[in-house]
Write a protein that holds these residues in place. Structure first.
Motif, PDB file in Angstrom:
ATOM      1  N   GLU A  90     140.174 144.876  44.648  1.00 38.33           N
ATOM      2  CA  GLU A  90     139.100 144.490  45.428  1.00 38.33           C
ATOM      3  C   GLU A  90     139.346 143.048  45.772  1.00 38.33           C
ATOM      4  N   VAL A  92     138.201 139.643  47.353  1.00 44.32           N
ATOM      5  CA  VAL A  92     137.084 138.990  47.525  1.00 44.32           C
ATOM      6  C   VAL A  92     137.118 137.664  48.253  1.00 44.32           C
ATOM      7  N   ARG A  94     135.663 134.197  49.821  1.00 45.13           N
ATOM      8  CA  ARG A  94     134.364 133.116  49.550  1.00 45.13           C
ATOM      9  C   ARG A  94     134.465 131.927  50.394  1.00 45.13           C
ATOM     10  N   ALA A  98     128.180 131.772  45.999  1.00 43.65           N
ATOM     11  CA  ALA A  98     126.921 132.785  45.804  1.00 43.65           C
ATOM     12  C   ALA A  98     127.301 133.685  44.458  1.00 43.65           C
ATOM     13  N   GLY A  99     126.425 134.625  44.346  1.00 50.30           N
ATOM     14  CA  GLY A  99     126.417 135.756  43.484  1.00 50.30           C
ATOM     15  C   GLY A  99     127.260 135.318  42.019  1.00 50.30           C
ATOM     16  N   SER A 100     128.325 136.133  41.783  1.00 46.76           N
ATOM     17  CA  SER A 100     128.827 136.111  40.633  1.00 46.76           C
ATOM     18  C   SER A 100     129.600 134.727  40.498  1.00 46.76           C
ATOM     19  N   TYR A 121     139.960 141.605  42.129  1.00 45.87           N
ATOM     20  CA  TYR A 121     139.080 142.471  40.988  1.00 45.87           C
ATOM     21  C   TYR A 121     139.970 143.821  40.798  1.00 45.87           C
ATOM     22  N   ASP A 129     135.144 146.586  36.712  1.00 43.48           N
ATOM     23  CA  ASP A 129     135.818 146.021  38.050  1.00 43.48           C
ATOM     24  C   ASP A 129     136.107 144.235  37.529  1.00 43.48           C
ATOM     25  N   ASP A 175     130.383 135.374  51.860  1.00 38.88           N
ATOM     26  CA  ASP A 175     131.232 135.938  51.251  1.00 38.88           C
ATOM     27  C   ASP A 175     131.615 137.540  51.788  1.00 38.88           C
ATOM     28  N   PHE A 176     132.638 138.146  51.334  1.00 37.83           N
ATOM     29  CA  PHE A 176     132.563 139.733  51.514  1.00 37.83           C
ATOM     30  C   PHE A 176     134.145 140.212  50.672  1.00 37.83           C
ATOM     31  N   LYS A 177     133.820 141.461  50.693  1.00 37.21           N
ATOM     32  CA  LYS A 177     134.853 142.211  49.674  1.00 37.21           C
ATOM     33  C   LYS A 177     135.616 143.275  50.857  1.00 37.21           C
ATOM     34  N   ASP A 200     126.925 145.930  53.237  1.00 41.00           N
ATOM     35  CA  ASP A 200     126.873 146.387  51.723  1.00 41.00           C
ATOM     36  C   ASP A 200     128.270 145.721  51.023  1.00 41.00           C
ATOM     37  N   GLY A 201     128.993 145.188  51.669  1.00 39.00           N
ATOM     38  CA  GLY A 201     129.932 144.312  50.970  1.00 39.00           C
ATOM     39  C   GLY A 201     130.244 143.095  51.200  1.00 39.00           C
ATOM     40  N   CYS A 202     129.173 142.638  52.005  1.00 41.26           N
ATOM     41  CA  CYS A 202     129.070 141.197  52.622  1.00 41.26           C
ATOM     42  C   CYS A 202     127.919 140.433  52.360  1.00 41.26           C
ATOM     43  N   ARG A 203     128.201 139.224  52.295  1.00 42.45           N
ATOM     44  CA  ARG A 203     126.811 138.321  52.217  1.00 42.45           C
ATOM     45  C   ARG A 203     126.547 137.630  53.341  1.00 42.45           C
ATOM     46  N   ARG A 219     119.919 144.445  45.625  1.00 41.22           N
ATOM     47  CA  ARG A 219     120.456 144.137  44.233  1.00 41.22           C
ATOM     48  C   ARG A 219     119.170 143.195  43.855  1.00 41.22           C
TER      49      ARG A 219
HETATM   50  P1  TMP Z   1     129.900 138.665  43.632  1.00 41.53           P
HETATM   51  O1  TMP Z   1     129.477 137.535  44.181  1.00 41.53           O
HETATM   52  O2  TMP Z   1     128.895 139.651  43.089  1.00 41.53           O
HETATM   53  O3  TMP Z   1     131.536 138.633  43.105  1.00 41.53           O
HETATM   54  O4  TMP Z   1     130.317 139.541  45.224  1.00 41.53           O
HETATM   55  C1  TMP Z   1     131.091 139.093  46.046  1.00 41.53           C
HETATM   56  C2  TMP Z   1     131.094 139.810  47.427  1.00 41.53           C
HETATM   57  O5  TMP Z   1     131.942 140.962  47.158  1.00 41.53           O
HETATM   58  C3  TMP Z   1     129.692 139.999  48.057  1.00 41.53           C
HETATM   59  O6  TMP Z   1     129.818 139.815  49.385  1.00 41.53           O
HETATM   60  C4  TMP Z   1     129.531 141.423  47.576  1.00 41.53           C
HETATM   61  C5  TMP Z   1     130.944 142.182  47.671  1.00 41.53           C
HETATM   62  N1  TMP Z   1     131.062 143.261  46.578  1.00 41.53           N
HETATM   63  C6  TMP Z   1     131.319 144.219  46.673  1.00 41.53           C
HETATM   64  O7  TMP Z   1     131.300 144.676  47.898  1.00 41.53           O
HETATM   65  N2  TMP Z   1     131.399 145.220  45.550  1.00 41.53           N
HETATM   66  C7  TMP Z   1     131.450 144.945  44.573  1.00 41.53           C
HETATM   67  O8  TMP Z   1     131.399 145.699  43.520  1.00 41.53           O
HETATM   68  C8  TMP Z   1     131.045 143.479  44.178  1.00 41.53           C
HETATM   69  C9  TMP Z   1     130.971 142.932  42.549  1.00 41.53           C
HETATM   70  C10 TMP Z   1     130.859 142.478  45.035  1.00 41.53           C
END
Ligand code: TMP
Length: 259
Positions: A90, A92, A94, A98-100, A121, A129, A175-177, A200-203, A219
């Motif tokens: 994956e 990512v 940024r 944010a987030g993790s 990841y 992951d 951010d996004f994945k 789902d996969g973006c902020r 979340r």
């Molecule tokens: P994170 O801050 O949790 O690492 O996430 C970073 C970005 O990646 C966020 O936009 C959400 C996305 N993401 C996914 O699409 N799938 C995942 O399993 C995770 C952990 C994050």
């Protein structure tokens, strides 16, 4: 309709055999998970919205020369895609903390990054992951040096394009994945963009108010998930007749009538 062969079921999507060799049908579910599926729920209508949003984004990306698996949308929840061998990484990207990343380094969410960060990841649910570096990816053969270069290059191009696209509609791409796949053409593997690009996969934060328009609403138990996804779709110019709720209502009626 005849039962199609299911190839794979993930957390938010199902893949079915496609009409021709080398194709698949990607079905978008309403299921939502977070924290490696420790939290589970349903967001009614999410699949319809993500299908439309991802179609739109992938079509725009194809227009700037990013190769993708998307062929065409088939109906409200399905799209025809090219079959790929998924790279188990994956990617990512940024722009803002944010987030993790905020949690790991103890930096306040919302802090702009002085430069874009790309992280990798390893896709393995049992391991949650884990974050890996290019050294791990090369050492364990998950991707070659050239493939890794192509993925990082495309990730930055996607980020540049999408940051501008979203800024134009008052949204900050935090951010996004991304996920990538390999296709084979006469013995040569080529990397193309796969999976989906959706809230789902973006902020996605509203620039004016900071309001979250993405899966963090689920979340973090903020509520209003569908309204947030609808707002993203509406600003992208999708569902021009309304906010998308009419489309979702139509689907509910159809389901009730058993069609
Ligand atoms: P994170 O801050 O949790 O690492 O996430 C970073 C970005 O990646 C966020 O936009 C959400 C996305 N993401 C996914 O699409 N799938 C995942 O399993 C995770 C952990 C994050």
């Amino acid at each position: 309709m005849a039962r199609r062969r299911q190839i794979y079921e993930g957390k938010a999507k199902i893949l079915y055999e496609g009409p021709e060799p080398g194709t698949l049908i990607q079905y978008f579910k309403d299921d939502a998970t977070a924290f490696n599926a420790q939290k589970k729920g349903t967001i009614n209508g999410k699949g319809v919205l993500n299908n439309r949003i991802s179609e739109h984004v992938f079509t725009l990306l194809a227009g700037i020369g990013i190769p993708t698996h998307f062929i065409r949308r088939l109906n409200m929840r399905e799209q025809l895609i090219r079959q790929v061998e998924i790279v188990p990484i994956e990617v990512v990207v940024r722009n803002v903390v944010a987030g993790s990343l905020a949690k790991k380094l103890g930096i306040e969410e919302g802090t702009p990054l002085p430069r874009t960060i790309v992280e990798y990841y390893y896709k393995d649910d049992a391991l949650g992951d884990p974050m890996v570096t290019d050294e791990h990816i090369l050492a364990f053969g998950w991707a070659s040096q050239e493939e890794l270069h192509d993925m990082a290059d495309m990730a930055i191009r996607v980020n540049d394009f999408l940051s501008g696209l979203f800024a134009g509609i008052g949204i900050r791409l935090v951010d996004f994945k991304l996920e990538f796949g390999r296709i084979w053409e006469n013995e040569y593997g080529r990397i193309i963009l796969a999976d989906e690009i959706s809230p789902d996969g973006c902020r996605l934060w509203d620039i004016a108010t900071g309001e979250k328009l993405d899966k963090d609403r689920f979340r973090r138990d903020l509520g209003g998930e569908v309204e947030a996804y609808q707002e993203v779709a509406r600003r992208l110019g999708l569902f021009p007749e309304g906010d998308g709720s009419d489309v979702l209502d139509l689907e509910t009626h159809r389901k009730k009538r058993g069609k």
